[in-house]
Structures are given as C-alpha cells and as structure tokens.
Write a protein that holds these residues in place. Structure first.
Motif, PDB file in Angstrom:
ATOM      1  N   ASP A 252      -4.118 -26.355 -70.231  1.00  0.00           N
ATOM      2  CA  ASP A 252      -5.425 -26.944 -69.848  1.00  0.00           C
ATOM      3  C   ASP A 252      -6.509 -25.875 -69.660  1.00  0.00           C
TER       4      ASP A 252
ATOM      5  N   LYS B 240     -10.247 -34.477 -60.176  1.00  0.00           N
ATOM      6  CA  LYS B 240     -10.303 -34.459 -61.644  1.00  0.00           C
ATOM      7  C   LYS B 240     -10.502 -35.885 -62.162  1.00  0.00           C
TER       8      LYS B 240
ATOM      9  N   ARG C 169     -15.799 -29.664 -57.349  1.00  0.00           N
ATOM     10  CA  ARG C 169     -15.204 -29.043 -56.144  1.00  0.00           C
ATOM     11  C   ARG C 169     -16.252 -28.943 -55.048  1.00  0.00           C
TER      12      ARG C 169
ATOM     13  N   ASP D 265     -11.580 -31.404 -53.882  1.00  0.00           N
ATOM     14  CA  ASP D 265     -11.889 -31.396 -55.314  1.00  0.00           C
ATOM     15  C   ASP D 265     -11.191 -32.585 -55.968  1.00  0.00           C
TER      16      ASP D 265
ATOM     17  N   GLU E 271     -10.983 -32.846 -69.010  1.00  0.00           N
ATOM     18  CA  GLU E 271     -10.882 -33.163 -67.597  1.00  0.00           C
ATOM     19  C   GLU E 271     -12.146 -32.654 -66.915  1.00  0.00           C
TER      20      GLU E 271
ATOM     21  N   ARG F  75       3.287 -29.449 -55.035  1.00  0.00           N
ATOM     22  CA  ARG F  75       3.180 -28.141 -55.690  1.00  0.00           C
ATOM     23  C   ARG F  75       3.741 -27.039 -54.805  1.00  0.00           C
TER      24      ARG F  75
ATOM     25  N   ALA G 283     -10.388 -24.139 -53.744  1.00  0.00           N
ATOM     26  CA  ALA G 283      -8.926 -24.261 -53.659  1.00  0.00           C
ATOM     27  C   ALA G 283      -8.369 -24.088 -55.075  1.00  0.00           C
ATOM     28  N   GLY G 284      -7.051 -24.014 -55.164  1.00  0.00           N
ATOM     29  CA  GLY G 284      -6.359 -24.054 -56.453  1.00  0.00           C
ATOM     30  C   GLY G 284      -6.827 -23.006 -57.441  1.00  0.00           C
ATOM     31  N   SER G 285      -7.052 -23.459 -58.687  1.00  0.00           N
ATOM     32  CA  SER G 285      -7.312 -22.505 -59.776  1.00  0.00           C
ATOM     33  C   SER G 285      -8.616 -21.739 -59.578  1.00  0.00           C
TER      34      SER G 285
ATOM     35  N   ARG H 133      -7.706 -18.700 -57.665  1.00  0.00           N
ATOM     36  CA  ARG H 133      -6.942 -17.750 -58.492  1.00  0.00           C
ATOM     37  C   ARG H 133      -7.868 -17.047 -59.484  1.00  0.00           C
TER      38      ARG H 133
ATOM     39  N   ASP I  60      -2.760 -37.661 -56.519  1.00  0.00           N
ATOM     40  CA  ASP I  60      -2.168 -36.823 -57.565  1.00  0.00           C
ATOM     41  C   ASP I  60      -3.225 -35.980 -58.282  1.00  0.00           C
ATOM     42  N   GLY I  61      -4.475 -36.439 -58.262  1.00  0.00           N
ATOM     43  CA  GLY I  61      -5.515 -35.773 -59.064  1.00  0.00           C
ATOM     44  C   GLY I  61      -6.695 -35.308 -58.245  1.00  0.00           C
ATOM     45  N   CYS I  62      -6.486 -35.196 -56.931  1.00  0.00           N
ATOM     46  CA  CYS I  62      -7.573 -34.681 -56.087  1.00  0.00           C
ATOM     47  C   CYS I  62      -6.950 -33.893 -54.938  1.00  0.00           C
ATOM     48  N   ARG I  63      -7.789 -33.197 -54.197  1.00  0.00           N
ATOM     49  CA  ARG I  63      -7.300 -32.550 -52.970  1.00  0.00           C
ATOM     50  C   ARG I  63      -8.000 -33.183 -51.776  1.00  0.00           C
TER      51      ARG I  63
ATOM     52  N   VAL J 272     -13.912 -31.696 -63.454  1.00  0.00           N
ATOM     53  CA  VAL J 272     -13.514 -31.332 -62.080  1.00  0.00           C
ATOM     54  C   VAL J 272     -14.745 -30.954 -61.259  1.00  0.00           C
TER      55      VAL J 272
HETATM   56  N1  UDP Z   1      -6.067 -31.640 -61.617  1.00  0.00           N
HETATM   57  C1  UDP Z   1      -5.390 -32.708 -62.195  1.00  0.00           C
HETATM   58  N2  UDP Z   1      -4.765 -32.524 -63.385  1.00  0.00           N
HETATM   59  C2  UDP Z   1      -4.771 -31.345 -64.032  1.00  0.00           C
HETATM   60  C3  UDP Z   1      -5.442 -30.252 -63.434  1.00  0.00           C
HETATM   61  C4  UDP Z   1      -6.078 -30.431 -62.238  1.00  0.00           C
HETATM   62  O1  UDP Z   1      -5.383 -33.798 -61.628  1.00  0.00           O
HETATM   63  O2  UDP Z   1      -4.180 -31.237 -65.120  1.00  0.00           O
HETATM   64  C5  UDP Z   1      -6.765 -31.808 -60.318  1.00  0.00           C
HETATM   65  C6  UDP Z   1      -6.062 -31.116 -59.170  1.00  0.00           C
HETATM   66  O3  UDP Z   1      -5.160 -31.979 -58.519  1.00  0.00           O
HETATM   67  C7  UDP Z   1      -7.217 -30.739 -58.271  1.00  0.00           C
HETATM   68  C8  UDP Z   1      -8.388 -30.533 -59.225  1.00  0.00           C
HETATM   69  O4  UDP Z   1      -8.048 -31.220 -60.415  1.00  0.00           O
HETATM   70  O5  UDP Z   1      -7.532 -31.808 -57.406  1.00  0.00           O
HETATM   71  C9  UDP Z   1      -8.664 -29.072 -59.536  1.00  0.00           C
HETATM   72  O6  UDP Z   1      -7.445 -28.477 -59.973  1.00  0.00           O
HETATM   73  P1  UDP Z   1      -7.362 -26.885 -60.205  1.00  0.00           P
HETATM   74  O7  UDP Z   1      -8.260 -26.503 -61.325  1.00  0.00           O
HETATM   75  O8  UDP Z   1      -7.576 -26.213 -58.910  1.00  0.00           O
HETATM   76  O9  UDP Z   1      -5.905 -26.674 -60.747  1.00  0.00           O
HETATM   77  P2  UDP Z   1      -4.500 -26.601 -60.004  1.00  0.00           P
HETATM   78  O10 UDP Z   1      -4.451 -25.334 -59.253  1.00  0.00           O
HETATM   79  O11 UDP Z   1      -4.444 -27.791 -59.116  1.00  0.00           O
HETATM   80  O12 UDP Z   1      -3.538 -26.691 -61.142  1.00  0.00           O
END
Ligand code: UDP
Ligand code: ADP
Length: 237
Positions: free
Chosen positions: A129, A177, A94, A175, A90, A215, A98-100, A103, A196-199, A92
């Motif tokens: 992942d 993916k 950004r 962000d 994947e 989420r 945000a998100g991971s 963290r 579903d795959g972006c913010r 990504v």
């Molecule tokens: N994302 C996704 N599929 C995955 C993991 C992430 O579509 O299996 C997308 C997610 O929606 C966000 C971006 O990739 O737009 C970055 O995700 P992140 O690493 O922040 O992980 P998350 O906290 O969303 O699991």
C-alpha cells in the motif's frame, strides 16, 4: 433480494452478487488481518460487531448528506450495499499522529495535527500500500481530477461528522481510512467504517480501542470494539 455467487473475498469481508445487478451483499467475516495480510486471526463476534457498527456509522454519515453505498442491514453479519466500481486508493485523514506517519516522519505518537493531514495510498497489498499523490492517481487513470477533489472533500466531511460523534462518547478519532467508488457515475463512500480501519483512543487515558489492539497484541480486541459501540449507544446483543 436473493444472494447469488461470490464476487470476491477480501481479507475481512466477502462480497456477493444479488438478483439485482446494482446491489451486493457484504459479509463481515470474523477474520482479521494486519501488516498487509501477514498477521492473521479469527476473532469471535468480530463480523457481527463490525457489521452493526458500520451500519450505525454509515447511517450517521447519510444523515449528514454524505452519500454512501450502504442500504440496509440484512442479518447479523451481512449488509446490502450499492455495487460500486471501486477506486483503488485509500484516503486517510489524521487528527493525531500515529502508525505509519510516526514511522515515516519520526514524529512522536500522540502529537496533535492542526490542520488534520490527508494522504492517499494505493490499495495494493503486494506493494505494501505505497503512499501516492493526486498526480499518480490521474496519470495512472485510477480517478479523474474532479473525483480526486471530491474524495478529499468527502473524507474531510466525514471528519466533521465523526470527530464530535466519538468525542461525545469520550473518544478521540485519531485517524481513519476510507474507500470510494462509482455508482452510475456518482462518487459514493464504499467499504466500511469500523474500528478495523480507524484509530480511536479513550479521551482521558488515551487507551487504544481499535485495531492497534490486534496489531500490538494488546488483547481484548473485539471487546474494545464493542465498548466503542456501546459508548455511542449501540447494542450488540
Ligand atoms: N488503514 C486501513 N487499511 C490499510 C491501511 C491503513 O484501514 O490498509 C487505516 C489504519 O487502521 C489507520 C489509518 O488507516 O486507522 C492510517 O493507517 P497508517 O497509515 O498509520 O498505517 P498502519 O500503521 O496502521 O498500517
Ligand atoms: P481487502 O480488499 O482490503 O482485503 P475486505 O476484506 O474488506 O478488504 O474486502 C472487501 C472488498 O470489497 C474490498 O476490496 C473493497 O474495496 C470492496 N468493496 C467495498 N465496498 C464495495 C462496493 N460497494 N462494491 C464493490 N466492491 C466493494
């Protein structure tokens, strides 16, 4: 074009073979999931909304000379795509933290990222992942050096097309993916580009309009996806 047997069913889409060995039908289901499939729900209209949203975005990318697997909409929840040998990573990018990323690095959500960052993750739910880098991709043979470079180049090229597109609809592309695959030796953008795959955040209020609504139990998940589409000029009726 005749739809034949199911090739596989993912968490949100199912993929079918067709009478053409080079083409697949991608069915966007109403299933939604998060946290590597641990949280699940069925959301009315989501399959239709994401299918039409994805078609709209893939056509914008193709118009900007980014090669994708998308061929055409077949019906409300199905699209015809080129069959790819998927690369199991994947990609990504950004623009805002945000998100991971928050963290992992302890940074505050909403921090502007200049330049935008790029990350690779291995597509493997059982392993959660994990983040990987170019060397892992090459050493484990998931893709070659030229393909790795091309995935980065295309993922950033998508940013150049979509950031202004969403901004014109008063939204920030935080962000996203992407997944790539090979079709007759050519690297193409595969899978989907949907909320579903972006913010995506409202530009003024920074209200979340993407899968974080699911989420984080914020409600109005599909309604927000439709709002994003309408702001880009899409009609889901
Ligand atoms: N994302 C996704 N599929 C995955 C993991 C992430 O579509 O299996 C997308 C997610 O929606 C966000 C971006 O990739 O737009 C970055 O995700 P992140 O690493 O922040 O992980 P998350 O906290 O969303 O699991
Ligand atoms: P997940 O695999 O994350 O559960 P989905 O439910 O979206 O995801 O399933 C769709 C599956 O189809 C994914 O494994 C994705 O990599 C794969 N895929 C997407 N586009 C193509 C394509 N053009 N050819 C073959 N497989 C594809």
């Amino acid at each position: 074009m005749e739809k034949r047997q199911q090739l596989y069913a993912g968490k949100a889409k199912s993929v079918y073979e067709t009478d053409d060995p080079d083409r697949l039908v991608m069915l966007f289901r109403n299933d939604t999931s998060a946290f590597d499939g641990k949280k699940k729900a069925q959301l009315d209209r989501k399959g239709m909304v994401n299918n039409k949203f994805n078609a709209f975005i893939m056509e914008k990318l193709a118009a900007a000379a980014i090669a994708t697997h998308f061929e055409r909409l077949l019906c409300a929840q199905e699209s015809l795509v080129k069959r790819l040998q998927m690369i199991p990573v994947e990609c990504v990018v950004r623009n805002i933290a945000a998100g991971s990323l928050c963290r992992r690095l302890g940074v505050e959500e909403g921090l502007d990222l200049t330049p935008p960052t790029f990350e690779f993750f291995l597509k493997d739910d059982a392993l959660g992942d994990p983040m990987i880098n170019d060397y892992h991709i090459r050493a484990f043979g998931w893709a070659g050096a030229a393909q790795v470079e091309k995935m980065k180049e295309l993922t950033f090229a998508v940013n150049d097309v979509l950031k202004p597109l969403f901004l014109a609809g008063d939204m920030l592309l935080v962000d996203y993916k992407l997944e790539f695959g090979l079709h007759r030796g050519e690297l193409l953008l595969g899978d989907e580009f949907t909320p579903d795959g972006c913010r995506l955040w409202d530009r003024e209020t920074r209200e979340k309009l993407d899968k974080d609504r699911f989420r984080q139990d914020l409600g109005d998940v599909v309604e927000s996806y439709e709002l994003v589409g309408r702001r880009l000029g899409l009609n889901f009726d």
